[in-house]
Design a protein around this motif. Structure first.
Motif, PDB file in Angstrom:
ATOM      1  N   MET A 151       0.703  -1.215   0.104  1.00 18.42           N
ATOM      2  CA  MET A 151       0.215  -0.119  -0.226  1.00 18.42           C
ATOM      3  C   MET A 151       0.994   1.043   0.199  1.00 18.42           C
ATOM      4  O   MET A 151       1.478   1.450   0.284  1.00 18.42           O
ATOM      5  N   SER A 152       1.108   1.554  -0.818  1.00 16.80           N
ATOM      6  CA  SER A 152       1.495   3.716  -0.756  1.00 16.80           C
ATOM      7  C   SER A 152       0.432   4.044  -0.540  1.00 16.80           C
ATOM      8  O   SER A 152      -0.321   4.557  -0.511  1.00 16.80           O
ATOM      9  N   PRO A 153       1.348   4.930   0.564  1.00 21.85           N
ATOM     10  CA  PRO A 153       0.925   6.594   0.821  1.00 21.85           C
ATOM     11  C   PRO A 153      -0.125   7.689   0.058  1.00 21.85           C
ATOM     12  O   PRO A 153       0.888   7.851  -1.209  1.00 21.85           O
ATOM     13  N   ARG A 154      -1.018   8.184   0.402  1.00 16.97           N
ATOM     14  CA  ARG A 154      -1.779   8.784  -0.223  1.00 16.97           C
ATOM     15  C   ARG A 154      -0.806   9.976  -0.575  1.00 16.97           C
ATOM     16  O   ARG A 154      -0.559  10.643   0.449  1.00 16.97           O
ATOM     17  N   SER A 155      -0.540  11.081  -1.305  1.00 21.31           N
ATOM     18  CA  SER A 155       0.420  12.356  -1.345  1.00 21.31           C
ATOM     19  C   SER A 155      -1.099  13.170  -1.729  1.00 21.31           C
ATOM     20  O   SER A 155      -0.769  14.657  -1.331  1.00 21.31           O
ATOM     21  N   LYS A 156      -2.279  13.347  -1.771  1.00 26.93           N
ATOM     22  CA  LYS A 156      -3.190  14.107  -2.363  1.00 26.93           C
ATOM     23  C   LYS A 156      -4.141  13.561  -2.001  1.00 26.93           C
ATOM     24  O   LYS A 156      -4.497  12.660  -2.941  1.00 26.93           O
ATOM     25  N   CYS A 157      -4.920  13.928  -1.400  1.00 25.20           N
ATOM     26  CA  CYS A 157      -6.379  13.655  -1.492  1.00 25.20           C
ATOM     27  C   CYS A 157      -6.774  13.777  -2.676  1.00 25.20           C
ATOM     28  O   CYS A 157      -7.701  14.836  -3.750  1.00 25.20           O
ATOM     29  N   ASP A 158      -8.216  12.747  -2.832  1.00 25.35           N
ATOM     30  CA  ASP A 158      -8.775  12.502  -4.335  1.00 25.35           C
ATOM     31  C   ASP A 158      -9.840  12.355  -4.262  1.00 25.35           C
ATOM     32  O   ASP A 158     -10.862  12.730  -5.007  1.00 25.35           O
ATOM     33  N   LEU A 159     -10.828  12.871  -3.390  1.00 26.04           N
ATOM     34  CA  LEU A 159     -12.116  13.135  -2.611  1.00 26.04           C
ATOM     35  C   LEU A 159     -12.354  15.005  -3.020  1.00 26.04           C
ATOM     36  O   LEU A 159     -11.046  15.714  -2.773  1.00 26.04           O
ATOM     37  N   GLN A 160     -14.079  14.916  -3.681  1.00 26.00           N
ATOM     38  CA  GLN A 160     -14.557  16.414  -4.819  1.00 26.00           C
ATOM     39  C   GLN A 160     -15.315  16.727  -4.100  1.00 26.00           C
ATOM     40  O   GLN A 160     -16.264  15.399  -4.573  1.00 26.00           O
ATOM     41  N   PRO A 161     -15.192  18.306  -3.170  1.00 27.89           N
ATOM     42  CA  PRO A 161     -17.153  18.874  -3.433  1.00 27.89           C
ATOM     43  C   PRO A 161     -17.158  18.633  -4.665  1.00 27.89           C
ATOM     44  O   PRO A 161     -16.523  19.713  -5.115  1.00 27.89           O
ATOM     45  N   VAL A 162     -18.122  18.939  -5.044  1.00 25.90           N
ATOM     46  CA  VAL A 162     -19.714  19.153  -5.877  1.00 25.90           C
ATOM     47  C   VAL A 162     -20.505  20.370  -5.776  1.00 25.90           C
ATOM     48  O   VAL A 162     -21.283  20.406  -4.533  1.00 25.90           O
ATOM     49  N   LEU A 163     -20.465  21.336  -5.853  1.00 23.97           N
ATOM     50  CA  LEU A 163     -21.057  22.733  -5.966  1.00 23.97           C
ATOM     51  C   LEU A 163     -22.599  22.346  -7.317  1.00 23.97           C
ATOM     52  O   LEU A 163     -21.938  22.312  -7.987  1.00 23.97           O
ATOM     53  N   ARG A 164     -23.669  22.359  -6.345  1.00 21.97           N
ATOM     54  CA  ARG A 164     -24.594  22.672  -7.321  1.00 21.97           C
ATOM     55  C   ARG A 164     -25.202  23.754  -6.710  1.00 21.97           C
ATOM     56  O   ARG A 164     -25.654  23.646  -5.335  1.00 21.97           O
ATOM     57  N   ILE A 165     -26.366  25.109  -7.647  1.00 19.66           N
ATOM     58  CA  ILE A 165     -26.550  25.879  -6.434  1.00 19.66           C
ATOM     59  C   ILE A 165     -28.298  25.440  -7.235  1.00 19.66           C
ATOM     60  O   ILE A 165     -28.135  25.948  -7.981  1.00 19.66           O
ATOM     61  N   ASP A 166     -29.239  25.638  -6.275  1.00 19.42           N
ATOM     62  CA  ASP A 166     -30.637  25.197  -6.617  1.00 19.42           C
ATOM     63  C   ASP A 166     -31.355  26.730  -6.143  1.00 19.42           C
ATOM     64  O   ASP A 166     -30.720  27.347  -4.812  1.00 19.42           O
ATOM     65  N   PHE A 167     -31.620  26.655  -6.964  1.00 22.23           N
ATOM     66  CA  PHE A 167     -32.905  28.214  -7.135  1.00 22.23           C
ATOM     67  C   PHE A 167     -33.995  27.777  -6.500  1.00 22.23           C
ATOM     68  O   PHE A 167     -34.758  27.032  -6.409  1.00 22.23           O
ATOM     69  N   PRO A 168     -34.695  28.749  -5.397  1.00 20.05           N
ATOM     70  CA  PRO A 168     -35.765  28.484  -5.563  1.00 20.05           C
ATOM     71  C   PRO A 168     -37.645  27.599  -6.159  1.00 20.05           C
ATOM     72  O   PRO A 168     -38.128  26.795  -5.687  1.00 20.05           O
ATOM     73  N   ASN A 169     -37.169  28.602  -7.407  1.00 18.14           N
ATOM     74  CA  ASN A 169     -37.764  27.273  -8.771  1.00 18.14           C
ATOM     75  C   ASN A 169     -37.556  26.435  -8.723  1.00 18.14           C
ATOM     76  O   ASN A 169     -37.605  26.236 -10.285  1.00 18.14           O
ATOM     77  N   GLU A 170     -37.204  26.023  -8.329  1.00 20.65           N
ATOM     78  CA  GLU A 170     -36.020  24.697  -8.832  1.00 20.65           C
ATOM     79  C   GLU A 170     -35.096  24.305 -10.203  1.00 20.65           C
ATOM     80  O   GLU A 170     -35.098  23.253 -10.932  1.00 20.65           O
ATOM     81  N   GLU A 171     -34.599  25.280 -10.302  1.00 21.97           N
ATOM     82  CA  GLU A 171     -33.576  25.214 -11.267  1.00 21.97           C
ATOM     83  C   GLU A 171     -32.849  25.422 -10.861  1.00 21.97           C
ATOM     84  O   GLU A 171     -32.190  26.062  -9.385  1.00 21.97           O
ATOM     85  N   LYS A 172     -31.562  24.983 -12.179  1.00 21.52           N
ATOM     86  CA  LYS A 172     -30.432  24.444 -10.810  1.00 21.52           C
ATOM     87  C   LYS A 172     -28.898  25.001 -11.929  1.00 21.52           C
ATOM     88  O   LYS A 172     -29.216  24.745 -12.710  1.00 21.52           O
ATOM     89  N   ILE A 173     -27.578  25.329 -11.229  1.00 20.77           N
ATOM     90  CA  ILE A 173     -27.292  25.223 -12.031  1.00 20.77           C
ATOM     91  C   ILE A 173     -25.676  25.009 -11.149  1.00 20.77           C
ATOM     92  O   ILE A 173     -25.785  24.444  -9.803  1.00 20.77           O
ATOM     93  N   GLY A 174     -25.220  24.023 -12.155  1.00 20.53           N
ATOM     94  CA  GLY A 174     -23.367  22.981 -11.757  1.00 20.53           C
ATOM     95  C   GLY A 174     -22.430  22.648 -12.485  1.00 20.53           C
ATOM     96  O   GLY A 174     -22.685  24.090 -13.870  1.00 20.53           O
TER      97      GLY A 174
END
Length: 123
Positions: free
Chosen positions: A1-24
């Protein structure tokens, strides 16, 4: 097992508007492809989506805001084309800036999650 040099987890941004529209990230990638190709059709192909789907997403984004995100011109003698507007460029830049802020704010938590993942999971 090799040590991890960098985190490979990524958060994903999505903006939900009140009228159910979205941008991501998908719509932002579509804008980037339109900027690069000057074409909604070519941008859709670059993302393995139909012209209709790409056009619907552009139409949806244009309807979400007081200013258009993409200006398009129908085909003809000069051919069609599309351009990301100044507002669209600002939207894209602000979205990418928000993604960076989230990554920075969550870096230590993501590193902790990464460090505590099961080593049997594929990477």
């Amino acid at each position: 097992m090799s040590p991890r040099s960098k985190c490979d987890l990524q958060p994903v941004l999505r903006i939900d508007f009140p009228n159910e529209e979205k941008i991501g990230r998908g719509k932002m990638r579509l804008l980037e492809h339109i900027r690069e190709t000057g074409s909604i059709s070519a941008a859709g192909r670059a993302m393995d989506m139909s012209y209709r789907r790409a056009w619907l997403l552009v139409s949806e984004m244009n309807a979400m805001f007081a200013q258009p995100v993409v200006d398009s011109q129908r085909g003809g003698k000069q051919g069609g084309g599309a351009v990301v507007t100044d507002f669209g460029e600002t939207l894209l830049q602000r979205f990418r800036d928000m993604e960076k802020k989230i990554e920075t704010a969550l870096a230590s938590d993501l590193a902790w999650l990464d460090a505590n993942r099961s080593v049997t999971k594929s990477r």
